[in-house]
Design a protein around this motif. Sequence first.
Motif, PDB file in Angstrom:
ATOM      1  N   SER A 115       0.807  -1.221   0.000  1.00 15.26           N
ATOM      2  CA  SER A 115       0.000   0.000   0.000  1.00 15.26           C
ATOM      3  C   SER A 115       0.839   1.270   0.000  1.00 15.26           C
ATOM      4  CB  SER A 115      -0.949   0.009   1.195  1.00 15.26           C
ATOM      5  OG  SER A 115      -0.226  -0.018   2.388  1.00 15.26           O
ATOM      6  N   TYR A 116       2.161   1.115  -0.111  1.00 18.65           N
ATOM      7  CA  TYR A 116       3.019   2.300  -0.090  1.00 18.65           C
ATOM      8  C   TYR A 116       3.810   2.471  -1.379  1.00 18.65           C
ATOM      9  CZ  TYR A 116       2.399   4.326   4.494  1.00 18.65           C
ATOM     10  OH  TYR A 116       1.876   4.989   5.568  1.00 18.65           O
ATOM     11  N   HIS A 117       3.882   3.711  -1.850  1.00 17.99           N
ATOM     12  CA  HIS A 117       4.688   4.081  -3.004  1.00 17.99           C
ATOM     13  C   HIS A 117       5.515   5.269  -2.544  1.00 17.99           C
ATOM     14  CE1 HIS A 117       5.496   4.343  -7.335  1.00 17.99           C
ATOM     15  NE2 HIS A 117       5.488   5.646  -7.165  1.00 17.99           N
ATOM     16  N   ASP A 146       4.469  -5.347  10.586  1.00 19.29           N
ATOM     17  CA  ASP A 146       5.582  -4.496  10.978  1.00 19.29           C
ATOM     18  C   ASP A 146       5.095  -3.187  11.576  1.00 19.29           C
ATOM     19  OD1 ASP A 146       4.549  -3.647   8.554  1.00 19.29           O
ATOM     20  OD2 ASP A 146       6.483  -3.370   7.575  1.00 19.29           O
ATOM     21  N   ILE A 147       4.109  -2.556  10.916  1.00 21.96           N
ATOM     22  CA  ILE A 147       3.722  -1.218  11.347  1.00 21.96           C
ATOM     23  C   ILE A 147       2.250  -0.948  11.059  1.00 21.96           C
ATOM     24  CG2 ILE A 147       4.519  -0.185   9.164  1.00 21.96           C
ATOM     25  CD1 ILE A 147       5.504   2.233  10.918  1.00 21.96           C
ATOM     26  N   VAL A 148       1.590  -0.326  11.996  1.00 26.94           N
ATOM     27  CA  VAL A 148       0.213   0.115  11.794  1.00 26.94           C
ATOM     28  C   VAL A 148       0.232   1.637  11.777  1.00 26.94           C
ATOM     29  CG1 VAL A 148      -2.091   0.266  12.830  1.00 26.94           C
ATOM     30  CG2 VAL A 148      -0.861  -1.915  12.832  1.00 26.94           C
ATOM     31  N   VAL A 176       3.462   1.090  16.071  1.00 27.35           N
ATOM     32  CA  VAL A 176       2.226   1.831  15.813  1.00 27.35           C
ATOM     33  C   VAL A 176       2.644   3.281  15.629  1.00 27.35           C
ATOM     34  CG1 VAL A 176       0.070   2.684  16.807  1.00 27.35           C
ATOM     35  CG2 VAL A 176       0.712   0.299  17.133  1.00 27.35           C
ATOM     36  N   LYS A 177       2.193   3.871  14.527  1.00 23.62           N
ATOM     37  CA  LYS A 177       2.569   5.256  14.244  1.00 23.62           C
ATOM     38  C   LYS A 177       1.484   6.201  14.740  1.00 23.62           C
ATOM     39  CE  LYS A 177       4.711   5.758  10.154  1.00 23.62           C
ATOM     40  NZ  LYS A 177       5.065   6.202   8.800  1.00 23.62           N
ATOM     41  N   ARG A 178       1.896   7.276  15.431  1.00 24.10           N
ATOM     42  CA  ARG A 178       0.918   8.300  15.821  1.00 24.10           C
ATOM     43  C   ARG A 178       0.654   9.193  14.610  1.00 24.10           C
ATOM     44  NH1 ARG A 178       4.118   8.580  20.320  1.00 24.10           N
ATOM     45  NH2 ARG A 178       5.282  10.329  19.454  1.00 24.10           N
ATOM     46  N   ASP A 196       5.046  10.326  13.933  1.00 21.52           N
ATOM     47  CA  ASP A 196       4.628  10.205  12.537  1.00 21.52           C
ATOM     48  C   ASP A 196       5.803  10.485  11.597  1.00 21.52           C
ATOM     49  OD1 ASP A 196       3.157   9.921  10.289  1.00 21.52           O
ATOM     50  OD2 ASP A 196       1.864  11.665  10.589  1.00 21.52           O
ATOM     51  N   LEU A 197       6.725   9.533  11.548  1.00 23.68           N
ATOM     52  CA  LEU A 197       7.934   9.629  10.732  1.00 23.68           C
ATOM     53  C   LEU A 197       7.978   8.434   9.800  1.00 23.68           C
ATOM     54  CD1 LEU A 197      10.448  10.092  13.690  1.00 23.68           C
ATOM     55  CD2 LEU A 197       9.916  11.862  11.990  1.00 23.68           C
ATOM     56  N   PHE A 198       8.645   8.600   8.651  1.00 23.87           N
ATOM     57  CA  PHE A 198       8.829   7.435   7.791  1.00 23.87           C
ATOM     58  C   PHE A 198      10.092   6.712   8.235  1.00 23.87           C
ATOM     59  CE2 PHE A 198       9.598   4.800   4.142  1.00 23.87           C
ATOM     60  CZ  PHE A 198       8.318   4.360   3.873  1.00 23.87           C
ATOM     61  N   VAL A 199       9.940   5.477   8.655  1.00 19.33           N
ATOM     62  CA  VAL A 199      11.072   4.717   9.192  1.00 19.33           C
ATOM     63  C   VAL A 199      11.415   3.538   8.292  1.00 19.33           C
ATOM     64  CG1 VAL A 199      10.687   5.382  11.592  1.00 19.33           C
ATOM     65  CG2 VAL A 199       9.527   3.365  10.690  1.00 19.33           C
ATOM     66  N   VAL A 200      12.665   3.131   8.365  1.00 19.55           N
ATOM     67  CA  VAL A 200      13.139   1.999   7.565  1.00 19.55           C
ATOM     68  C   VAL A 200      14.029   1.107   8.429  1.00 19.55           C
ATOM     69  CG1 VAL A 200      13.060   3.208   5.332  1.00 19.55           C
ATOM     70  CG2 VAL A 200      15.134   3.363   6.728  1.00 19.55           C
ATOM     71  N   ALA A 203      13.500  -4.885   8.197  1.00 20.06           N
ATOM     72  CA  ALA A 203      12.559  -5.342   7.156  1.00 20.06           C
ATOM     73  C   ALA A 203      11.600  -4.268   6.659  1.00 20.06           C
ATOM     74  CB  ALA A 203      11.789  -6.597   7.557  1.00 20.06           C
ATOM     75  N   LEU A 204      11.550  -3.114   7.333  1.00 19.03           N
ATOM     76  CA  LEU A 204      10.708  -2.038   6.783  1.00 19.03           C
ATOM     77  C   LEU A 204      11.467  -1.364   5.648  1.00 19.03           C
ATOM     78  CD1 LEU A 204       9.925  -1.843  10.146  1.00 19.03           C
ATOM     79  CD2 LEU A 204       8.278  -0.329   9.073  1.00 19.03           C
ATOM     80  N   ASP A 205      10.765  -1.092   4.563  1.00 23.00           N
ATOM     81  CA  ASP A 205      11.453  -0.604   3.364  1.00 23.00           C
ATOM     82  C   ASP A 205      11.002   0.779   2.927  1.00 23.00           C
ATOM     83  OD1 ASP A 205       8.820  -1.469   2.452  1.00 23.00           O
ATOM     84  OD2 ASP A 205       9.619  -1.214   0.434  1.00 23.00           O
ATOM     85  N   TYR A 206      11.828   1.332   2.049  1.00 23.75           N
ATOM     86  CA  TYR A 206      11.444   2.491   1.245  1.00 23.75           C
ATOM     87  C   TYR A 206      11.677   2.034  -0.179  1.00 23.75           C
ATOM     88  CZ  TYR A 206      11.660   7.173  -0.831  1.00 23.75           C
ATOM     89  OH  TYR A 206      11.452   8.289  -1.622  1.00 23.75           O
TER      90      TYR A 206
HETATM   91  N1  HPA Z   1       8.137   2.777   6.825  1.00 26.14           N
HETATM   92  C1  HPA Z   1       8.010   1.732   5.990  1.00 26.14           C
HETATM   93  N2  HPA Z   1       6.819   1.231   5.628  1.00 26.14           N
HETATM   94  C2  HPA Z   1       5.723   1.830   6.120  1.00 26.14           C
HETATM   95  C3  HPA Z   1       5.801   2.919   7.006  1.00 26.14           C
HETATM   96  C4  HPA Z   1       7.072   3.428   7.367  1.00 26.14           C
HETATM   97  O1  HPA Z   1       7.224   4.406   8.141  1.00 26.14           O
HETATM   98  N3  HPA Z   1       4.525   3.256   7.331  1.00 26.14           N
HETATM   99  C5  HPA Z   1       3.723   2.392   6.665  1.00 26.14           C
HETATM  100  N4  HPA Z   1       4.419   1.527   5.933  1.00 26.14           N
END
Ligand code: HPA
Length: 229
Positions: A115-117, A146-148, A176-178, A196-200, A203-206
């Motif tokens: 769901s992310y681009h 990983d993240i809500v 969980v992101k605020r 509310d930051l974009f984190v990597v 296993a979380l990706d950009y």
């Molecule tokens: N990082 C990676 N994937 C994500 C994030 C994020 O901060 N939020 C939702 N999907």
Amino acid sequence: MAGRGGSSAAARSSGGRGVVISDNWPGYSLDLFTYPQHYYGDLEYVLIPHGIIVDRTERLAKDIMQDIGDNDIVVLCVLKGGYKFCADLVEHIKNLSRNSERFISMKVDFVRLKSYHNDQSMQDMQIMGGDDLSKLTGKNVLIVEDIVGTGRTMKVLLNNIEKYKPKMIKVASLLVKRTSRPDGYRPDYYGFEIPDLFVVGYALDYNEHFRDLNHICVINDHGKAKYRV
Ligand code: HPA
Ligand code: MG
């Protein structure tokens, strides 16, 4: 981050609510840790070091054992971002199960969502590899994410799974992101509540990059531009 209480603590454990990382938490300097050379210059700071992720996951495993031990469960790992957390969580549950009177019999299954681009959430969520969700009928299901963020993704997934009438559904999310649009959704178990930051990392990706980073980090503008698609 590991304050023991008091208003000056940047973050503190709040029992069942997870570790709360406040908006003014400065994180750790990247110079204090090791991380892959190919990401030098792409990150702002370390938000959560790998060791703390693993230690917190161990406690989540204990909480899960306490609540749903002595049951057969199907762990439904949400790919791709959930694979590290899921692997570590399952490992901890297995160890706890082996060293106690309680036991959990686990099967691990996978579902893939996208769901992310770039760093933006897309309107439409794709559920892939979810055509055998019918196997969840009558089962105790533990969804591992990983993240809500807004909770929208999780609600779509839950609606899809509920159609197959599992006996129980619980959700464990590492983060969980605020967000500015909190819609009230909280997972049953979560490790950390973050700004509310974009984190990597972990296993979380950009755009598929940074999954090979151990720590959870905040990406900088250079990193965002470099890996933008
Ligand atoms: N990082 C990676 N994937 C994500 C994030 C994020 O901060 N939020 C939702 N999907
Ligand atoms: Mg995800």
